[in-house]
Scaffold this active site. Structure first.
Site, PDB file in Angstrom:
ATOM      1  N   LEU A  46      45.915 -23.435  45.825  1.00  0.00           N
ATOM      2  CA  LEU A  46      46.929 -23.427  44.665  1.00  0.00           C
ATOM      3  C   LEU A  46      47.060 -24.910  44.243  1.00  0.00           C
ATOM      4  O   LEU A  46      48.082 -25.646  44.185  1.00  0.00           O
ATOM      5  CB  LEU A  46      48.345 -22.756  45.155  1.00  0.00           C
ATOM      6  CG  LEU A  46      49.225 -22.599  44.392  1.00  0.00           C
ATOM      7  CD1 LEU A  46      48.930 -21.288  43.245  1.00  0.00           C
ATOM      8  CD2 LEU A  46      50.687 -22.245  45.062  1.00  0.00           C
ATOM      9  N   GLY A  47      46.085 -25.423  43.384  1.00  0.00           N
ATOM     10  CA  GLY A  47      46.191 -26.460  42.293  1.00  0.00           C
ATOM     11  C   GLY A  47      46.457 -26.183  41.156  1.00  0.00           C
ATOM     12  O   GLY A  47      47.373 -25.306  40.909  1.00  0.00           O
ATOM     13  N   ILE A  65      44.635 -25.068  38.542  1.00  0.00           N
ATOM     14  CA  ILE A  65      44.369 -23.841  38.196  1.00  0.00           C
ATOM     15  C   ILE A  65      44.927 -22.551  38.949  1.00  0.00           C
ATOM     16  O   ILE A  65      45.244 -21.659  38.157  1.00  0.00           O
ATOM     17  CB  ILE A  65      42.815 -23.701  38.334  1.00  0.00           C
ATOM     18  CG1 ILE A  65      42.126 -24.973  37.435  1.00  0.00           C
ATOM     19  CG2 ILE A  65      42.068 -22.493  38.044  1.00  0.00           C
ATOM     20  CD1 ILE A  65      40.529 -25.011  37.774  1.00  0.00           C
ATOM     21  N   ARG A 107      45.628 -26.617  52.359  1.00  0.00           N
ATOM     22  CA  ARG A 107      45.496 -27.392  53.357  1.00  0.00           C
ATOM     23  C   ARG A 107      46.786 -27.561  53.893  1.00  0.00           C
ATOM     24  O   ARG A 107      47.189 -27.738  55.438  1.00  0.00           O
ATOM     25  CB  ARG A 107      45.177 -28.606  53.311  1.00  0.00           C
ATOM     26  CG  ARG A 107      43.431 -28.461  53.340  1.00  0.00           C
ATOM     27  CD  ARG A 107      43.061 -29.714  53.128  1.00  0.00           C
ATOM     28  NE  ARG A 107      42.977 -30.413  51.774  1.00  0.00           N
ATOM     29  CZ  ARG A 107      42.403 -31.505  51.103  1.00  0.00           C
ATOM     30  NH1 ARG A 107      41.754 -32.233  52.149  1.00  0.00           N
ATOM     31  NH2 ARG A 107      42.790 -31.593  49.943  1.00  0.00           N
ATOM     32  N   SER A 108      48.057 -27.592  52.826  1.00  0.00           N
ATOM     33  CA  SER A 108      49.683 -27.740  53.419  1.00  0.00           C
ATOM     34  C   SER A 108      50.259 -27.126  52.493  1.00  0.00           C
ATOM     35  O   SER A 108      49.987 -26.701  51.496  1.00  0.00           O
ATOM     36  CB  SER A 108      49.939 -29.214  53.307  1.00  0.00           C
ATOM     37  OG  SER A 108      49.670 -29.856  52.289  1.00  0.00           O
ATOM     38  N   ILE A 111      35.857 -18.419  41.254  1.00  0.00           N
ATOM     39  CA  ILE A 111      35.814 -19.310  40.063  1.00  0.00           C
ATOM     40  C   ILE A 111      35.943 -20.708  40.512  1.00  0.00           C
ATOM     41  O   ILE A 111      36.264 -21.691  39.686  1.00  0.00           O
ATOM     42  CB  ILE A 111      36.997 -19.184  39.095  1.00  0.00           C
ATOM     43  CG1 ILE A 111      38.245 -19.047  39.716  1.00  0.00           C
ATOM     44  CG2 ILE A 111      36.885 -17.705  38.207  1.00  0.00           C
ATOM     45  CD1 ILE A 111      39.662 -18.925  38.804  1.00  0.00           C
ATOM     46  N   ARG A 169      33.827 -22.908  43.311  1.00  0.00           N
ATOM     47  CA  ARG A 169      32.282 -23.364  43.535  1.00  0.00           C
ATOM     48  C   ARG A 169      31.645 -22.312  44.341  1.00  0.00           C
ATOM     49  O   ARG A 169      32.079 -21.773  45.349  1.00  0.00           O
ATOM     50  CB  ARG A 169      32.309 -24.870  44.342  1.00  0.00           C
ATOM     51  CG  ARG A 169      32.774 -25.831  43.359  1.00  0.00           C
ATOM     52  CD  ARG A 169      31.681 -26.035  42.242  1.00  0.00           C
ATOM     53  NE  ARG A 169      31.955 -27.384  41.651  1.00  0.00           N
ATOM     54  CZ  ARG A 169      32.793 -27.395  40.623  1.00  0.00           C
ATOM     55  NH1 ARG A 169      33.195 -26.382  39.957  1.00  0.00           N
ATOM     56  NH2 ARG A 169      32.825 -28.505  39.869  1.00  0.00           N
ATOM     57  N   GLU A 214      23.073 -21.924  41.799  1.00  0.00           N
ATOM     58  CA  GLU A 214      22.902 -21.628  40.444  1.00  0.00           C
ATOM     59  C   GLU A 214      22.384 -22.976  39.756  1.00  0.00           C
ATOM     60  O   GLU A 214      22.317 -24.164  40.211  1.00  0.00           O
ATOM     61  CB  GLU A 214      24.270 -21.788  39.804  1.00  0.00           C
ATOM     62  CG  GLU A 214      25.394 -22.938  39.929  1.00  0.00           C
ATOM     63  CD  GLU A 214      26.707 -22.642  39.494  1.00  0.00           C
ATOM     64  OE1 GLU A 214      27.164 -23.135  38.472  1.00  0.00           O
ATOM     65  OE2 GLU A 214      27.539 -21.721  40.187  1.00  0.00           O
ATOM     66  N   HIS A 261      28.842 -19.449  35.237  1.00  0.00           N
ATOM     67  CA  HIS A 261      29.708 -20.658  35.349  1.00  0.00           C
ATOM     68  C   HIS A 261      30.274 -21.199  34.176  1.00  0.00           C
ATOM     69  O   HIS A 261      30.064 -22.052  33.544  1.00  0.00           O
ATOM     70  CB  HIS A 261      28.940 -21.846  36.018  1.00  0.00           C
ATOM     71  CG  HIS A 261      29.623 -22.819  36.568  1.00  0.00           C
ATOM     72  ND1 HIS A 261      29.129 -23.750  37.723  1.00  0.00           N
ATOM     73  CD2 HIS A 261      31.101 -23.281  36.430  1.00  0.00           C
ATOM     74  CE1 HIS A 261      30.279 -24.367  38.032  1.00  0.00           C
ATOM     75  NE2 HIS A 261      31.194 -24.212  37.417  1.00  0.00           N
TER      76      HIS A 261
END
Length: 310
Positions: free
Chosen positions: A149-150, A152, A172-173, A227, A229, A258, A276
């Site tokens: 959940l960054g 994007i 991670r947190s 979406i 890597r 890819e 991509h």
């Protein structure tokens, strides 16, 4: 004298023209061209690349006058960061320049795999209009898990809210600035989701994170959308899960290895693949080009940079 830069990745001609207004540009999008440029242009002071292609420590060390590395997108997983720090180089990224485009594409893939649109489109073209009109699942009010959940991921959550989806996430947190349900582990996220969108960055920490155990937790009614890597998903296990109907379907914009895509993957059922391209839209390309040019100009003028990592 204008600073010399190497552009290591494919760029549109309009962007190269923009660069040429301020810099001496050595366009070297292939590995062979890049290796040649390293030898032929020893005065190069900046390198433009991306996270997927990156740059090796050996290549960086051979560019004796290099001061700066810029990645077009948010990722820098294949940039040798140990060498960047060793050589005292500046590194900036395109963080935020394509988030809206990637989020749109992620939702498009989710809706396409949920409604089985590509398969139905093919059947209609083959003359099976009436036989293609069976009911298909909705995204509406389903459970969406976001793996990463960054920036994007947040934009995906905003779009998914318009479909009344129940949103949860794993990082991670836990984030303190959102009300979405936090899942302690990726497996917990998979078990509690109808759709999982993978938005995590690549690299050793996330390699193979989505494997057999994760896919089994997602289950026969679950859909996977990647979406982030390609390295995050164990491709062999995904192929098995699709053939054995242990998950309902998958939609991928990124694939390990890819641009080579194996026939085994292409032949898997209930699968959508795009090349991509999630971050590629006219708007995002313009944003990314402006970020690179502005950071280059700022660096050589001794001014503050945007999205500086090192």
């Amino acid at each position: 004298m204008r600073p010399e830069i190497i552009v290591r990745i494919q760029f549109p001609s309009a962007a190269l023209e923009m660069f040429a207004q301020h810099f001496t540009v050595h366009y070297s999008p292939s590995l062979e061209e890049f290796e040649k440029a390293i030898e032929e242009f020893p005065e190069t002071r900046a390198l433009v690349t991306n996270g997927s292609i990156g740059v090796t420590g050996d290549q960086l060390r051979r560019l004796k006058k290099l001061e700066m590395v810029l990645t077009q997108g948010v990722g820098y997983e294949n940039v040798d960061m140990a060498a960047v720090k060793e050589l005292g180089l500046v590194l900036t990224t395109g963080k935020g320049t394509n988030a809206f485009s990637v989020a749109d594409h992620g939702m498009a893939l989710l809706l396409a795999i949920a409604r089985n649109i590509p398969s139905i489109d093919r059947r209609v073209r083959q003359g099976d209009w009436l036989k293609s009109r069976g009911p298909q699942p909705l995204a509406w009010k389903k459970r969406l898990g976001i793996l990463g959940l960054g920036e994007i991921g947040l934009q995906i959550a905003q779009r998914a809210a318009g479909f009344d989806m129940q949103i949860s996430y794993h990082n991670r947190s836990k984030r303190s600035d959102v009300s979405y349900a936090y899942k302690e582990t990726p497996l917990e996220l998979a078990r509690d989701s109808d759709f999982v969108i993978v938005v995590m960055p690549g690299g050793p920490e996330t390699r193979g994170l989505v494997g057999r155990e994760f896919l089994d937790a997602l289950g026969p009614k679950g859909h996977l959308i990647n979406i982030g890597r390609g390295s995050i998903v164990d491709t062999d296990e995904l192929i098995k899960a699709l053939h054995e109907k242990r998950i309902a379907g998958a939609a991928l914009d990124v694939v390990a290895g890819e641009p080579v895509v194996t026939q085994e993957l292409i032949g898997a059922p209930n699968l959508i693949i795009t090349p991509h391209m999630a971050g590629r839209s006219p708007e995002s390309v313009s944003e990314a080009m402006n970020r690179v040019v502005n950071n280059l100009r700022a660096h050589f003028a001794g001014e503050p940079l945007v999205s500086q990592i090192a």
